[in-house]
Enzyme design. Structure first.
Site, PDB file in Angstrom:
ATOM      1  N   CYS A 135     -13.863  -1.252  -8.276  1.00  0.00           N
ATOM      2  CA  CYS A 135     -14.944  -0.304  -7.997  1.00  0.00           C
ATOM      3  C   CYS A 135     -15.366   0.442  -9.254  1.00  0.00           C
ATOM      4  O   CYS A 135     -16.176   1.365  -9.183  1.00  0.00           O
ATOM      5  CB  CYS A 135     -14.535   0.681  -6.901  1.00  0.00           C
ATOM      6  SG  CYS A 135     -13.070   1.664  -7.298  1.00  0.00           S
ATOM      7  N   GLU A 168       0.863  -1.187   0.000  1.00  0.00           N
ATOM      8  CA  GLU A 168       0.000   0.000   0.000  1.00  0.00           C
ATOM      9  C   GLU A 168       0.900   1.237   0.000  1.00  0.00           C
ATOM     10  O   GLU A 168       1.955   1.242   0.642  1.00  0.00           O
ATOM     11  CB  GLU A 168      -0.904  -0.009   1.231  1.00  0.00           C
ATOM     12  CG  GLU A 168      -1.663   1.274   1.505  1.00  0.00           C
ATOM     13  CD  GLU A 168      -2.629   1.630   0.397  1.00  0.00           C
ATOM     14  OE1 GLU A 168      -2.577   2.776  -0.072  1.00  0.00           O
ATOM     15  OE2 GLU A 168      -3.425   0.762   0.003  1.00  0.00           O
TER      16      GLU A 168
END
Length: 452
Positions: A405, A330
């Protein structure tokens, strides 16, 4: 497009929906996008803008309404740009979202993989555990009007938590009472830019004020007003953002009162969440999403799993329970710090985390000889960079689980994977964002022509 004229009224039938949830009407081959129109309706539409390849319109009259049409429960629907589907039944909304995923995978991805399930939410109101309220230059606290930065003063949002709405009202009162200036994005002057509220399963709230400066006037009074409005407030944080951009959060934080983080539980695990940490906004549906991702991963306890875009480690830690080794990556340092603490807190010893850009981390791990059996990706809306796709394929995992998404960038990336020998095998859509045009997709890709 010459045959269509602006301000002219035409009659047509709504064929389906755009990726933004607008109705699609075809007039002599020209596509017109009409907000608020429902599939199957015959409408009179007024053309508002003619473009090169399409046109925009608005409903002038509904000649034959759809049986799926409903009176919007929100009085700000059509003004606020947050919700798209308040005017129709939830069943029709789910049909529109499933069709969007199918169309994107076929047209952009070149695959006819079936959408096995469209997993709807049991509750379509007050589901958001994270709320971001922009503050207008005039002190208005609310949400942006569609396709603009004009702030609509929404007092009660049907999809936000009650704690968030009460915090927004307290901020309004504090700014008015003490004459605290709002930020004006046109001039770069003023102070208060956004209000950020995160709420956990227990109803506790972490509140953050985003400001164009390192301190606020009357901070104790602000904390008192917020505590009165939201007795469950766990902490109040100031975020400094002095950049003249549309990015909401800056990189400097200071705790004004209480804690700088919030604890929450997901999939039986406990997570620490700081303000910038990524965390799915619909907790209940996130558990559905992650369960489906774990199913597609097909872990048997012997695999090494790489989780790119891991956020606070939610998926990584869930994967670690069924894998031999789980690695998360990340780019947000605070999220990686949270992820490491979350692993220790939950006693998960098989997970490790690296901070850095997904492309750089994946390339470095590949150079070090990492050959994961499964790669899981949950990228932002822009999808995967092309070099990330190439690096993943070069690692040669048996399975790639893609959590998306945005169906459009998912379709594009599926095509890129196909060119490198990975075929889409299974797909499910999960509605994490009821009443909006957004939809999550979980897709399984496998290497070559072999079965998983």
């Amino acid at each position: 497009m010459e045959q269509l004229r602006e301000k002219q009224v035409y009659t047509g039938t709504v064929e389906g929906y755009s990726s933004e949830g607008q109705g699609i009407v075809r007039l002599d081959g020209a596509v017109v996008f009409v907000p608020g129109a429902i599939r199957g309706e015959e409408i009179d539409l007024r053309v508002t803008k003619v473009m090169k390849t399409a046109a925009a319109g608005e409903i002038a009259a509904i000649r034959r309404p759809s049986p799926e049409r409903r009176e919007p429960a929100c009085p700000w629907f059509g003004q606020c740009g947050g919700c798209t589907f308040q005017h129709m039944t939830y069943a029709e909304e789910l049909r529109a979202k499933e069709q969007r995923v199918r169309d994107a995978l076929l047209r952009l991805g070149g695959t006819q993989v079936a959408v096995e399930e469209m997993l709807g939410a049991p509750c379509v109101e007050q589901y958001r555990n994270k709320s971001q309220y922009p503050v207008g230059a005039d002190g208005t606290v609310g949400f942006y009007r569609a396709r603009s930065h004009q702030v609509v003063p929404v007092e009660r949002c049907l999809i936000q938590s009650p704690q968030a709405d009460r915090a927004a009202e307290a901020l309004r009162r504090w700014m008015a009472r003490y004459r605290v200036p709002a930020y004006d994005e046109k001039t770069g002057k003023g102070l208060v830019r956004h209000l950020y509220v995160r709420v956990n399963r227990a109803g506790e709230a972490l509140i953050c004020v985003v400001a164009n400066g390192r301190k606020l006037p009357r901070e104790p009074e602000l904390a008192a007003l917020l505590r009165e409005a939201v007795p469950s407030m766990a902490g109040l944080v100031l975020n400094t953002n002095t950049q003249r951009s549309n990015v909401i959060l800056g990189d400097r934080y200071r705790t004004i009162w209480g804690e700088s983080y919030l604890m929450d539980t997901l999939q039986g695990l406990e997570f620490r969440l700081s303000v910038p940490s990524f965390y799915q906004v619909n907790r209940e549906q996130a558990e559905v999403l992650y369960s489906k991702a774990l199913e597609f991963a097909g872990l048997r306890g012997t695999e090494t799993v790489l989780d790119l875009y891991c956020g606070t480690g939610t998926i990584t830690l869930c994967l670690a329970r069924g894998a031999y080794r789980a690695i998360g990556a990340e780019i947000v340092p605070e999220a990686i710090e949270d992820a490491r603490e979350n692993a220790a807190r939950n006693g998960v010893q098989k997970a490790e985390f690296f901070c850095g850009d997904a492309s750089a981390v994946a390339a470095r791990l590949a150079e070090e000889g990492l050959r994961p059996d499964v790669v899981v990706v949950d990228p932002p809306r822009k999808g995967l960079a092309e070099d990330v796709v190439e690096t993943i394929a070069a690692m040669g995992p048996e399975r790639v689980v893609y959590v998306s998404c945005d169906p459009g960038t998912l379709g594009r990336d599926v095509k890129r994977f196909a060119a490198l020998g990975y075929e889409a095998r299974r797909c499910a859509a999960v509605d994490l964002f009821p009443r909006t045009a957004h939809v999550e997709t979980v897709l399984l890709l496998t290497r070559g022509n072999g079965a998983q």
